[in-house]
Each structure stands twice: as C-alpha cells, then as structure tokens.
Scaffold this motif. Structure first.
Motif, short mmCIF file in Angstrom:
data_model
loop_
_atom_site.label_atom_id
_atom_site.label_comp_id
_atom_site.label_asym_id
_atom_site.label_seq_id
_atom_site.Cartn_x
_atom_site.Cartn_y
_atom_site.Cartn_z
N ALA A 86 0.80 -1.22 0.00
CA ALA A 86 0.00 0.00 0.00
C ALA A 86 0.83 1.27 0.00
CB ALA A 86 -0.92 0.01 1.20
N GLY A 87 2.11 1.14 0.30
CA GLY A 87 2.89 2.37 0.36
C GLY A 87 4.36 2.12 0.21
N MET A 88 5.10 3.18 -0.04
CA MET A 88 6.57 3.09 -0.12
C MET A 88 7.12 4.50 -0.07
SD MET A 88 7.20 2.29 -4.11
CE MET A 88 5.89 2.65 -5.25
N THR A 89 8.42 4.54 0.15
CA THR A 89 9.09 5.84 0.22
C THR A 89 10.30 5.78 -0.70
OG1 THR A 89 8.31 6.14 2.48
CG2 THR A 89 10.19 7.46 1.79
N VAL A 90 10.46 6.83 -1.49
CA VAL A 90 11.47 6.82 -2.55
C VAL A 90 12.43 7.99 -2.37
CG1 VAL A 90 11.78 7.07 -5.04
CG2 VAL A 90 9.89 5.70 -4.15
N ILE A 107 14.29 2.66 -2.77
CA ILE A 107 12.89 2.42 -2.43
C ILE A 107 12.83 1.71 -1.10
CG2 ILE A 107 10.77 1.24 -3.16
CD1 ILE A 107 11.93 1.34 -6.03
N GLU A 108 12.02 2.22 -0.20
CA GLU A 108 11.86 1.56 1.09
C GLU A 108 10.42 1.10 1.24
OE1 GLU A 108 14.61 3.68 4.38
OE2 GLU A 108 13.32 5.02 3.23
N VAL A 109 10.27 -0.14 1.64
CA VAL A 109 8.93 -0.68 1.87
C VAL A 109 8.91 -1.37 3.23
CG1 VAL A 109 7.14 -2.22 1.02
CG2 VAL A 109 8.69 -1.10 -0.59
N LEU A 110 8.02 -0.94 4.05
CA LEU A 110 7.80 -1.61 5.33
C LEU A 110 6.80 -2.73 5.11
CD1 LEU A 110 7.38 1.66 7.36
CD2 LEU A 110 9.22 0.01 7.71
N ALA A 111 7.05 -3.88 5.73
CA ALA A 111 6.14 -4.98 5.47
C ALA A 111 6.13 -5.95 6.63
CB ALA A 111 6.55 -5.70 4.19
N VAL A 147 4.87 2.61 13.49
CA VAL A 147 3.75 3.42 13.98
C VAL A 147 3.16 4.20 12.81
CG1 VAL A 147 3.05 5.18 15.65
CG2 VAL A 147 5.08 3.80 16.10
N ARG A 148 1.85 4.22 12.71
CA ARG A 148 1.21 5.14 11.77
C ARG A 148 0.94 6.43 12.55
NH1 ARG A 148 -1.97 4.03 7.37
NH2 ARG A 148 -2.59 2.00 8.15
N ILE A 149 1.54 7.51 12.10
CA ILE A 149 1.49 8.76 12.88
C ILE A 149 0.05 9.23 13.09
CG2 ILE A 149 2.10 11.20 12.81
CD1 ILE A 149 4.74 10.40 11.47
N ARG A 150 -0.71 9.17 12.02
CA ARG A 150 -2.06 9.71 12.06
C ARG A 150 -2.91 9.10 13.18
NH1 ARG A 150 -6.10 7.58 8.53
NH2 ARG A 150 -4.39 6.72 7.31
N THR A 151 -2.80 7.77 13.32
CA THR A 151 -3.72 7.06 14.22
C THR A 151 -3.02 6.45 15.42
OG1 THR A 151 -3.29 5.07 12.95
CG2 THR A 151 -5.20 6.39 12.31
N GLN A 160 10.17 11.12 -1.56
CA GLN A 160 8.84 11.10 -2.18
C GLN A 160 8.07 9.93 -1.60
OE1 GLN A 160 7.87 13.33 -4.63
NE2 GLN A 160 9.81 14.35 -4.23
N GLY A 161 6.87 10.19 -1.15
CA GLY A 161 6.12 9.10 -0.56
C GLY A 161 4.97 8.66 -1.44
N PHE A 162 4.65 7.39 -1.30
CA PHE A 162 3.51 6.85 -2.02
C PHE A 162 2.67 6.10 -1.00
CE2 PHE A 162 1.59 3.18 -4.12
CZ PHE A 162 0.85 3.80 -5.11
N GLY A 163 1.39 6.34 -1.01
CA GLY A 163 0.56 5.68 0.00
C GLY A 163 -0.90 6.02 -0.21
N ARG A 164 -1.61 6.09 0.89
CA ARG A 164 -3.04 6.38 0.79
C ARG A 164 -3.31 7.80 0.31
NH1 ARG A 164 -2.20 2.93 4.25
NH2 ARG A 164 -3.49 1.05 4.49
N GLN A 165 -2.44 8.71 0.75
CA GLN A 165 -2.66 10.12 0.38
C GLN A 165 -2.58 10.27 -1.14
OE1 GLN A 165 0.36 12.74 1.86
NE2 GLN A 165 -0.67 14.59 1.17
N ALA A 166 -3.55 10.94 -1.70
CA ALA A 166 -3.58 11.10 -3.15
C ALA A 166 -2.48 12.04 -3.60
CB ALA A 166 -4.94 11.63 -3.56
N ILE A 224 -4.90 12.15 6.31
CA ILE A 224 -4.19 11.08 5.62
C ILE A 224 -2.85 11.58 5.10
CG2 ILE A 224 -4.22 9.72 3.49
CD1 ILE A 224 -7.05 9.07 3.96
N GLY A 225 -1.82 10.74 5.26
CA GLY A 225 -0.51 11.11 4.75
C GLY A 225 0.43 11.60 5.82
N ASP A 226 0.04 11.50 7.08
CA ASP A 226 0.92 11.97 8.15
C ASP A 226 2.21 11.18 8.22
OD1 ASP A 226 -0.59 14.04 8.96
OD2 ASP A 226 -1.41 13.08 10.75
N GLY A 227 2.18 9.94 7.75
CA GLY A 227 3.43 9.19 7.65
C GLY A 227 3.60 8.11 8.68
N LYS A 228 4.82 7.55 8.68
CA LYS A 228 5.14 6.40 9.51
C LYS A 228 6.38 6.69 10.35
CE LYS A 228 2.43 4.23 6.58
NZ LYS A 228 1.04 4.07 6.92
N ILE A 229 6.49 5.93 11.42
CA ILE A 229 7.73 5.94 12.20
C ILE A 229 8.11 4.49 12.42
CG2 ILE A 229 8.80 6.60 14.38
CD1 ILE A 229 6.70 8.72 14.69
#
Ligand SMILES: Nc1ncnc2c1ncn2[C@@H]1O[C@H](COP(=O)(O)OP(=O)(O)O)[C@@H](O)[C@H]1O
Ligand SMILES: Nc1ncnc2c1ncn2[C@@H]1O[C@H](COP(=O)(O)OP(=O)(O)O)[C@@H](O)[C@H]1O
Ligand SMILES: Nc1ncnc2c1ncn2[C@@H]1O[C@H](COP(=O)(O)OP(=O)(O)O)[C@@H](O)[C@H]1O
Lengths: 411, 112, 411, 411, 112, 112
Positions: free
Chosen positions: B26-30, B61-65, B100-104, F34-40, F86-91
């Motif tokens: 669902a996501g990745m960071t580049v 490319i970084e992918v958490l999984a 951790v998902r920052i948002r939630t 650059q991030g790719f995820g839920r955020q449009a 959405i899009g706040d990111g991960k830690i």
C-alpha cells in the motif's frame, strides 16, 4: 543634432548596459552553486560603482582634453561638468551629432563591463570589499588612461593604431588585469584536482545570448551614428561570432571528441571579442575569417593556464586577452579603406603593407604591459593592506554565504 | 516487522511501483540517490578539462512490510527492476522492532 | 513625422514591453518554488489582459480629450478608433512627431506593467480569477484616470506638477494599490514566523537586469523623441540606479552586517523608481544624489511592514510607493529648466523656491489617496463576491499546483 | 540613406538575433533536464552555421536577381559580394533607404531562427552531426527558394500573395519541415505513455518573454523603415500576442479545467506567429481578432498529434504551421489598404472580395507542400546515410551527455 | 550481513570513496541529506530579515558488507572522514537479513 | 542502540525538530523523499496532456538513540507530526549494533 543617430546611440547604450547582467549570468552559470551570488554581485557592483566613479572623474580623465595626443585627459568634465543634452563644442569630439550626455553614457557602459570581465578569472575567492576597492582604483588608474590613449585622441590613436570598439581598451586590458590578479590571489582550493563543473549551463547560454545581443550595441554603437559603418559593424559582429563558434567547436571536436554547449557559447564570445577592434574597419568575408581563426586560437589558448599553472578560473586570458590580441593583429591584415575612410593604412591582405600591423603590435603591447603592471601594483597594495582573498573556511562555505549571507537556491 | 530497501535504476521506478501495487503493497518511500559500483559512470568535458563522474543516479525504495510478506515483496521488486545489465542494483531486508502510523497511532501490521 | 524619433519610440516600446517578463522573473525568483508559476502567470496575464482592455477603452479614457484639464478622458479612441499609422491631429497631442499608434503602444506597455507591479505585494495567495477581474477593473477605474490627470493634460498637469515617466502614474499608484490589496487579503500563512527565502536569486538578478535595461525605454522613451532630453533621461536613469544600489547597500551593510545580492538588485530598482518622475527634468550629478537618497530611504522603508504588521510580501510599498514618492519630492529640489524647458518652476536647490515642491506634494497625495481608496473598494467588492484569496489547502500546496496544475521544475 | 530608418533596422536586426537564444530557452525549459543542453546547442548551432551559409550562398539565392518573378535568386551576392555599407543600386531593392549590408543582416537573423524553430519537434532524439548537415542543406534548398518566391520578388509575390514578415517563409515553412522530420525520426522512447513534463517552466516563460520582445524587431523591422507601417506592425504584434494568450487560455480553461502558465506562454507565441504575415497590413481591432482566433485554434491543433499519432514533441506543427496558416488566411479577411498602400486587394471584411484570400491559399499550399516534400527528401537521405536518430542508450542517457559530454546542472 | 551507514561532510566524500576502494569495497550508495547537531548552521539575510538555518548539508553513505568486514569498513570511513572539527558525523552498523543482487538473484556475500 | 526513522509531511519538519530538542535529542539527519501511499497525489496539465503524479513530497528523519529513549522519541515525533489527515506518515524503530562519532571515535551512547 541628428535624431536618427541619437536614436541608435540611445539604443546602443541600453544594449551595452544590458551586457553586464548578461556577463554576470554567463560567468554565474559556470561557477559552483555556492559561489554564484558572489559572481552575480561582483558584476552588479561594477554596474553600481563604476557608473559613479565614471561620473565623478573617470570620464573626464578619459575624454577630457580629447585629442591631446597624450596619455590621459584632464578634469574638465569631472562631476559631469558641461556634460548635458546639447552637442559638445570641442574640436576632437566635434564630429558627434548626438547629445554629449549620451556619448558619456555610452562610454560609461564600457567602463562598467570592462572591470566586470575580470571577475571570471578570480572567481570563487575574492573578498567583496577588496574587489570594490580594486575596481574603483583600477577604473581611474588603468581604464581611463588606456581609454584616453586609444579612444580619446591620445598617443596610440595619433600613432595610427586602430581599435573600433575596444579590442585594446576593453578586452586586452581586462585580460591583462585578470592575469595580474590571478597571479596575486592564487588558485582556488582544490584546483585542479577537484572537478568544479559549471552549476548551470542554461544560465551560461542565456548569458552568452544576452552578450551576443548587446554586442550589437557595443560594436555598431561605436560608430556613434546610424550609418553604413554601423551597419557594417553589426553584420561583422554577428558573422564573427558565428564563425568563431564553428572554429572553436571544430578544434574542440578534434581534441576532446565532443562539440560542447559550453564550447559553442565560449566560441561565440571569443569571436565577439576578436571582431571588436575590427568591427567598423573590415568587410565582406573578413569577419568570417577573423571569427574562424579567433575561435580556434582561443580554444587552444585554454591550454596556457595548464602550461603555466595559473588558475584563470573562467578563462578570461584565453578569451579576452588572446581574443582581443587576435582581433587587433588580424585588423592589420584585413583593414579596408573602402569600408571606412578612417582606415589610413590598409591591412596586409588589402595591399597596405605591414605598417598598420606594426601599429597594432605596438598598441597591443603597450595596453597589455600597462594594464598588467598597474593592475598588479594595485592588487598587491590591496592584498598587503586589506587582503584580496577570503580565508579557507569562507572559500569552503562559498562566497554566497560568506560574503553575502545568502544562498542562491531554495525550495 | 521488516524493512525492504532496494536500490534500482531510476527509469525502472514506475515498473517497480506497479509490481508493488500488484503485490498488494500500500505504500513506499522513494529517495533519489547516487550509486557507485560495477556500472561505469561517465565522462564530461568542460573547456578541455575532462572529468570522470563515478556516480550513477539511482533511486532507493523503502517498503515496510510484515515478516511473512518480506521475501515476496523483495522478489517482486527484483523481477520488476531487472534489466539484466550491470547496475540493476541491490535489495536488502532488515528487521524493524516496531512501526507506527502517525495519524492514528496504530502499530506494526495495522500501521501499514 | 520624424524617422529618428519614431525609431527611438519603437525601440522604447519594445523595451518597456520586455520589462514585464523581467518583473515576472524579478518577483518569481523571490517567492518559494511552489509559487513561482503563480507569480509568472499573474505577470503574463497582465500582458494579455491589459493590452486588450487598453485597446478597447482604457487608452481612450486616459488620452481621449487630452488637455481638458480634467479628471478623465472620453471614448473618442475606444476600440482604437482613429489610432493609426498617421500623426494625430489634436491640439494637446500635436507635439508628437511619431505615428499615433506607436504612442498608444508605448503607453500601453505602461498600462501593462503598472498592475503587474502590484503582484509582488500579494504574492503566494491570490486566486487567479479574482486577480484577473481585479486588474481588469483597476485599469479602467484607477489607472486611466490617474494617467489622464498627469500625462493626458488633466488637472494635475495643469496644476504644474511634473512627472516625467510615471513616478505617480506608475509607481505610487501601484504601491498604493498594493497596500490596499495587502490589507484586504491579509498575511501569507506562516508569515512572519516561517522563513520564506527566495527560491532562486539568479532569476531575481536576471529580472533586475532586464528591468534596468528596459527602464532605458521607460524613461528615455518618455521624451517621445530621440533628442537631448531623451539622452539626459537615459543617463539619469542609469546613474540613479547605480547610486541607489550603493545607497541601499551601505545602509544594509551597516544595519545587517552584509551587503547582499538581493539588496544590490533591490537598490537598483529603487533608484530606477525614484528617477522615473525626474528623468528628463534634472541633470549633472542630481541623479546620483537622488539615487543615493532613494536607495537608503527605500531600504529603511522595509521596516514599515514590520512596524505596521502587514505582509507586503516582496516590498512593493517600500520600493514603489516610497521610491516613487522620494523621486517626486526630490524633483521639487532638483528640477532644472536648463535641462528641459518644460520645467516652469525650478526646484528648491536651483533657486526656484518651494512652488514646484508643493505641486509635487499635492500630486503625490492625490495619486496615493485616489489609488488606495478606489483599489481598496474594487478589492473589497471582489473579495465579498468571488473571494480574493485561495483557501488554506491551496496555499499550502502552492499556487503553481492549485491555480495552474503545474510544477515549475522537474528532472 | 536615412539615419532614422537605419537606426530602426539596426535595432530590429539585434532584436531578431536575440530571438534565437530566446527560442532556445523557450524550448529548453520544456524538455527534460537530461536533454536541455542538446536543445540549447541545436539552437546555438543554428546561430553559428546558418550565418555562415547565409553569407556564402543562401542570401544570394534568396535575394539575388530580386524581382525576377521566379523561383530562386542567383549567385550575384555569393560570399557577400557587393554587400556593403552603401545603398544597393538595384531596381527591386531600390526602395531601401538603409545600407545594403544591414538588409542582408536583418534577413540573416530570419534565416537563423527558421531552422531553429524545427528543433522543438524533434526534441530529445536527433544526432547532433545529422542535425548540422540537415539545417545546412535545408537553408539552401528550402529556405532560400521560399524566401525568394515571397520576399525576393519571386512568383508568389508577383501573384499577389502577401506575407509581411514571414508567416509563410518562416512559420509554415518551419512547421512543414518539422512535420516531415518528425515522421522520419519517429517518436521519443516512452512517448506517449511516460510523462515528460517540462523541466523548468521559468526558463520557458523567460524564453517566451524574449521572443515577444524580439518579435517587435521581427515584424516592425520588416517595414525596413521607422515609419507608420512599422508603428502599426509593432502595435499589431503586441495586441495579437496578448489576445492569443487570452484565446488559448479560455479554451484551455474550458477543456482542461485550468489556465496554465505554459498555456499562457504558448498562446502568446501562437499569436505572434499568426500576426506575422499580417503585421503591417491590418489595423484597428483586427490584430485582436486575429490573436483570439489563433490562440484558440492553435490550442485545438494540439490534438492533431494525438489524432495522427506523431510525436511533434514541443508542438511546432500546432503553433507554427497552423498558427502561420491561420494568420495567412485571416489576412485574406482583414487586409486593409488604408494601413498599407501595398495592399492591392483588400480582405473580405474590407470589401475586397475573395481574391486576396485565394492568393493566400495558394501561397500557403505551395509553401507547405514545397517545404514538406524537400525537407522530407533531405531528411531521408541523411537518415539513410548518417542516421538522424541517436541510439537507444544515448536517448536514455539524454542528449546532454551522449551528444555533448555535459550535464546542465550541478551543485 | 551488515549495513554500514555514515553521515559525513560533503567535501569528504571523495576521500571516503578512495578509502573504501582501498578497503576492497566494491559499491556504495550516497544520498544528499541535511544534518542537525552540535555543528552550528548559518544565518542568511534577505531584505533585512535574518533567518537562522540550523541544518548543515551532509552526505549519507550506505555500504552493505559481510559481517566480518563491517568494523573494518566503519574504521576506514571514520579515518577518511575525520577532520577533527565538530560536525564530522556519525557511523552506525546494523544487521541485514539478506541481500539480493537484482541482476543475477545472487544472495548475501555473493550479491556484493 | 536504536535508530528511529520517521517519514513526515515537509511542513511539519520544524515542529518535529522543536519536539526533538525538547525531548533532549541532540541531533538528527533529514532527507527529502517522495512518498507513495493512501494520500492522493495530484494532477498536472501540460498543453492538454494530463499527468497524474502519485508521489507526494515527504521528509525522512533519522534519529539515533539509546535503547531506553527510543519509544519516547518516537512518541514525541508522532505527536509533533500528527495533523490527523491522511498522509501523516510512519515511524519505525530498528536495532543498531554500534554507533561511532567520527570526530572522536566515541562509541554508542557517547557518540550521540
Ligand atoms: N556494497 C554496496 N553497498 C551499498 N550499495 C551498493 C553496494 N554495491 C552496489 N551498491 C548499489 O547498487 C548499485 C548497483 O551496483 P553495481 O555494482 O553497479 O551493479 P550490480 O548490482 O548489477 O552488480 C550501485 O550503483 C549502488 O547504488
Ligand atoms: N542522534 C543523531 N541521529 C541521527 N543523526 C545524527 C545524530 N546526531 C548527529 N547526527 C548527524 O551527524 C551530523 C554531525 O553531528 P554533530 O553533532 O554536528 O557533530 P559531531 O558528530 O562532530 O558531534 C549531524 O549533522 C547529523 O547529520
Ligand atoms: N509500506 C510502506 N513502506 C514505506 N513507507 C510507507 C509505507 N506506507 C506508507 N509509507 C510512507 O508514509 C507516507 C504516508 O502514508 P499514507 O498511506 O499516505 O498515509 P498514512 O500514513 O496517514 O496512512 C507515504 O507517503 C510513504 O512515504
């Protein structure tokens, strides 16, 4: 007073003024990103300071007592005294059909760009205050006398040497001063081991485009009238730039395996430099031959700094000193009285014998020697007193931050 | 949890992105990076001075999984990024204590 | 009809036209990278829309019924009726020796750049459609009347106030309108806590170079002939720019510890603004004094926005309103009848007493007050109806994406 | 000889020369960062090579034996024979009041920019040596004959077709050649699936600004005098550019939901193209109508490449071929003898009937057909012998590195 | 396998590259980063407004290596990057489960 | 030792920096990514051609820390970076074998 001639010299003055921002970008694109504002600012400062010094005294020293056959002018026009919207009533300058103040303005734009040309050689390492002092003194002690000797009816003009728009006054002069300064300040940290590629070649190409455009005013404006000589000078200017681009690129292609964009832009500038002394004195295909030769020779002159081990960072010596010299000497071959009646002795190829060539050699040697020696002396005094060069940490940090507390690019 | 990091050729980024989507990621960071390795750099010339640039542009490319998805994801990336020519890059997998998902504030698998 | 004069005004028209792209870059370099296209596009749109509005009605409102000593023109030239390649046969405009259509064109370039100047104040937060409506209405309701009062033989001209090339019509006018809009739209998100440094100072320097170049047309073109007054105006323009750069940098150096590149470029523009009303009315060293003062004062005027807490993002008030005012008032001291016979009352320093200075005060006050009030009213109506400002998300995203679906830079 | 006219044509020549660096930046900003130097260099090379080819033979083929009503000139001016600072003594060219050499120079700047226009279509994939050979041959075999037929008193001029400043000679010609080359070289790798957004829209806007400015010289300079026709041409040029920007943006806004910066710049250029054939032949509001139509139509013409599946990368066909054609045909409606006595048959809207429109159709068809066919033939021969297109690896790497061993940007 | 990550001063990159080559390292990946730490940033002035920029440009170097080489490589980097002045940066070593060479599918030590 | 890596929205960087300072963290390293995820992402239009850009600019923050501080630091980052949209990111937190301060050669906790 002639409105047509005035219209053209007004235009030409604006065009030459525009060349200095063009030069700033031409040079600015070639330096590293941490030094680009340092370069732009040195050029801006030439626009700021030189104009004021010119008004105060340098114009008068260059064009005061015009036609005296001597070494320097006087103070008659200091503080722009008698420099106004009317025609000037003076013997030597009496040929002018334009308001005297626009003549002073046109010449001012030359006095601005000439010291600015030097900045390419000393890129990335000059202290800003020292630079300001240098160019201020230099305009008075170096530029004004040479301008007087050549343009102001001084002894080199009397001798019979020709310089249509400043091959000596502007280019050899700036080139020799650049060499002097480079010897004084030494090489950039890391030169030549560390690559220091241009940070933005599009800026450099833009700068070259502006220079090319402005040079129409520089050379054709030097006719000081909108006449056949101006027209010929314009055509010669453009043809020489084009041919020199080709000359440079052919040699570059053979020696380096590639024709580069920087080479194209540099070759055009080399041609513009070389045609400067010749612009209103030659015709037909001569500008193309002059350009081809200048492009090739200036490219080869890039090797000088390697051979002699100095760091003329953006090749002011190869392009302006050598380019100006090539033009001045080739004028001795191509000068054509049918183009301009001011050509008293025609060039070698037009059957005029070697007389003009000899004058050109003398004028070039005098210009280079005078400029080099006096520039070196001024530089040495400044170096001993306030210091010409930034310290190591400032050089690592870059001129933009260390001299101006700015960065060129942000998000 | 696992972190899959891949260094690939920039023009392969789009293919990798598609492959990851297909693999249910669902996501990745580049990140734009410069790589040094077997692949040769290039030579530049400026006014007669020749410079050799060893570094080659790459993307990281970084992918958490989840632990159990890691291998599969690495394979998907490798398949999508492969050209067979030198310089295709590397993939590595490493351990992550916690995500951790920052948002939630959701953790680990829920944070993806 | 005079070919020399026509040649110069043709050139000047092209030069002033070129100033607006220059201004776009000058401003565009100063904003953040996510807003640069927003800025460029607002300036482009001024070039697009103002020209058409000018042709349809604004030119006629400014120069119709010229010399009526009133407040506004009429509709005689609407839709360019009677604006053609011939001389104009009208009393007040009868001094023109150039085709009437190029007079209309020359003035059009002023009508393009004046609203464009405002965009610096409201940078990064205007809705594009609202901006379009604003400048369209503003040209008709604000620019045309002021141009008529001052340039078109309206009552301020009759009064005896002088404005050679638009210190009031262009600069104070744009500056007052900028202030009005800034008060209406409020500050940028994050201002002043968050640093918003210029994203590309080389663009800004390039823009300043183009402005400087184009200003030759702006000021010397305002002579509407290639004569001594044009020549004097050109020289004054360049000297003031140079001196103002020095004035700004000296004060900056003292107050901030550094002479900056942005300061150099800004100072030059401040000088160009200040000399605009004076260009063809002063001579000798006056432009240098005017420039020095303007550079220093405009730098100090940067503090206004801090003191009063408004966000004039790129300092249109400090540079254009204050700079224009400084120039208009200094003309009351330096106006010189020996330079231009149109100077009926000489300046204080030339022994003319305070009469001209008083006219200058009146004309400046009227211009600023009229422009501020009407601009505020237009802005308020647009704000209430369509909304002047982008929403928060759009401001965070930047104008480039939110207004134009573009990004300025890619790989 | 007239100094005023000469002053203007000197200026115009410099302005048009400046357009090619402007075009380089306009195009250069639109390509990807790895191809920008390739683009800049192709344009620089047009400045280098075309000038020399022009001097050697192409000028003579275009303007030799002027007024012969035929297809091509002769060799009388080859190697600039008889091209000097005097007036030309020839029947057809006898109307010139300017030095012949500046006429040759002015026309040279057209011969430089015309092949340069083509480079936008074939962006990112041409081999540099093949490009050089192409434009060298093309100037002689395509440009010179068309210039002769239209400008040099050839048969299209005799027929009665009008082309003030090169709608056919420059724009349709370049556009048709661009289409031919694009069909030969094929699409860029990855087109149209992979997005290839402009790498620097500020460069593109700068380029558009320079083009707009230079176009004053292009169109008003084509009057070859500083007279009412030049003045009208200048005004028409600026009004058409502005109106076309609006026309383009309105349609873009409706179709894409946004008015873009690239759209604004492109629309202005489309207007400049369309007004080129009309500039000195129409008046009043006509340029605004022409601009509005051209902006809208050129925007719609962007769809052609999608429909027909060719990769005209920077839309040379839509802007120059279609824009030039729109202008040429609209001249058949708007041509106005009260503006220019050279209008023998007025346009449809001025009651002149369809005669001129018919001539315009013929001239356009001939130009497009001739240019397309001969350009295709030249390209095909080069393709078969040396190859027009870089190989895959070089295209991936980009032209900057593969053709010129340079990178545009560094730290 | 191990991943050695180093944050160093940009102008030291060339020295580090040479040191790594000498240490037999065949590849690395480099990223431009901004560092915050003890080393002071700098001040910029724009039209009288003074900004303090805390961040300092740094480069981040990543080297994948065999377990037994990791320490040695870290030392080599440290030696090459050291100026002795504040801001020289950090090096850290972390564990990697698996490395893949995309081109060939080789694993771990063979992938280097 | 631990490495805390966070992907956050760029305009939140300043808040995170402040929070980290308050949490007693002395340094960090920041990368533009650059991030790719839920955020449009967003859409761009060039001459009628519409492009969808999936990637969203983010910044990647790395903080080296002692084992016992890691959770606390991650929490501080999360709190500072949270907007709730959405899009706040991960830690994520991962293990580090060893940290070296290049300037002094100090190790682990002393290297921070
Ligand atoms: N030991 C390493 N540590 C970190 N990155 C590496 C290492 N070796 C290679 N890389 C990265 O992988 C990229 C490709 O490696 P390279 O040796 O050129 O080709 P290949 O992976 O096909 O053998 C390099 O550009 C670099 O970014
Ligand atoms: N705790 C940390 N986590 C991640 N990176 C750090 C940390 N501390 C410092 N750094 C990185 O190391 C660089 C140098 O650190 P600094 O404290 O300035 O100097 P030194 O390493 O000499 O003590 C910083 O710019 C930053 O990039
Ligand atoms: N599986 C993942 N691996 C690595 N980075 C991720 C992953 N998922 C998301 N990210 C990063 O986190 C950012 C935010 O994720 P997103 O899904 O948009 O929102 P949220 O974190 O609020 O759910 C992304 O832009 C990306 O940089």
């Amino acid at each position: 007073m002639d409105a047509g001639n005035t219209a053209w010299v007004l235009t030409a003055t604006a065009l030459v003024l525009f060349m200095t921002p063009g030069l700033a970008l031409f040079y600015g694109g070639m330096v590293r990103g941490k030094n680009v504002l340092g370069m732009l600012m040195q050029n801006l400062m030439a626009m700021g300071l030189m104009a004021v010094v010119w008004a105060v005294v340098a114009f008068s020293l260059a064009f005061g007592d015009a036609g005296n056959g001597g070494f320097i002018g006087n103070f008659e026009f200091a503080f722009l005294h008698d420099v106004g919207p009317e025609l000037i009533d003076q013997e030597f300058l009496g040929f002018l059909t334009i308001p005297f103040v626009v003549f002073a303005g046109f010449q001012m734009t030359f006095a601005i760009i000439t010291p600015a040309l030097i900045t390419g050689a000393t890129a990335d390492r000059l202290r800003f205050p020292a630079y300001m002092v240098f160019i201020g003194v230099w305009l008075v002690l170096v530029y004004s006398p040479i301008a007087h000797m050549v343009f102001g009816g001084g002894w080199l003009a009397d001798l019979g040497a020709l310089d249509f728009a400043g091959g000596a006054v502007v280019h050899m002069n700036a080139g020799a001063a650049a060499l002097a300064l480079v010897l004084l300040v030494g090489r950039r940290k890391g030169y030549p081991e560390t690559p220091m590629p241009p940070h933005s070649l599009p800026l450099t190409v833009l700068g070259a485009g502006i220079l090319w455009f402005g040079w129409a005013g520089f050379n054709a404006g030097s006719a000081l009238a909108a006449d056949g000589i101006a027209a010929q000078a314009l055509m010669n200017t453009f043809l020489a730039a084009s041919a020199a681009m080709l000359g440079w690129l052919v040699v570059e292609r053979i020696k380096d395996g590639r024709a580069t964009t920087l080479g194209g832009a540099s070759g055009a500038v080399a041609g513009l430099v070389a045609i400067t002394p010749c612009a209103g004195f030659v015709g037909g295909m001569a500008p193309i031959y002059i350009g081809l030769i200048a492009g090739a020779v200036c490219y080869l002159a890039l090797g000088l700094k390697k051979s002699f081990g100095f760091d003329d960072s953006l090749d002011v010596v190869a392009v302006h000193l050598v380019g100006g010299l090539v033009g001045a000497l080739l004028l001795g071959f191509f000068a054509d009285a049918s183009i301009n009646a001011a050509v008293a002795d025609e060039g070698v190829f037009l059957g005029g014998g070697g007389r003009l060539l000899w004058y050109q050699v003398v004028a070039s040697a005098v210009t280079i020697a005078y400029s080099f020696v006096v520039s070196y002396a001024i530089g040495a005094v400044i170096n001993a007193t306030m210091g010409l060069r930034v310290d190591d940490a400032a050089e690592d940090e870059g001129l933009d931050l260390s001299q101006h507390a700015e960065t060129a690019y942000a998000d | 949890m696992k972190l899959i990091t891949a260094i690939v050729k920039p023009f392969k980024l789009d293919d990798v992105k598609t492959a990851l989507k297909d693999a249910g990621v669902a996501g990745m960071t580049v990140t734009e990076v410069q790589g040094f390795g077997r692949q040769a750099g290039h030579t530049e010339v400026y006014r007669g001075a020749e410079y050799t640039i060893d570094f080659v542009p790459k993307v990281r490319i970084e992918v958490l999984a989840d632990v159990m998805d890691a291998e599969r994801i690495a394979d998907a990336i490798a398949d999508a990024a492969r050209t067979g020519k030198i310089g295709d890059g590397k993939i590595w997998i490493s351990d992550v204590d916690r995500i951790v998902r920052i948002r939630t504030g959701e953790l680990d698998a829920d944070a993806l």
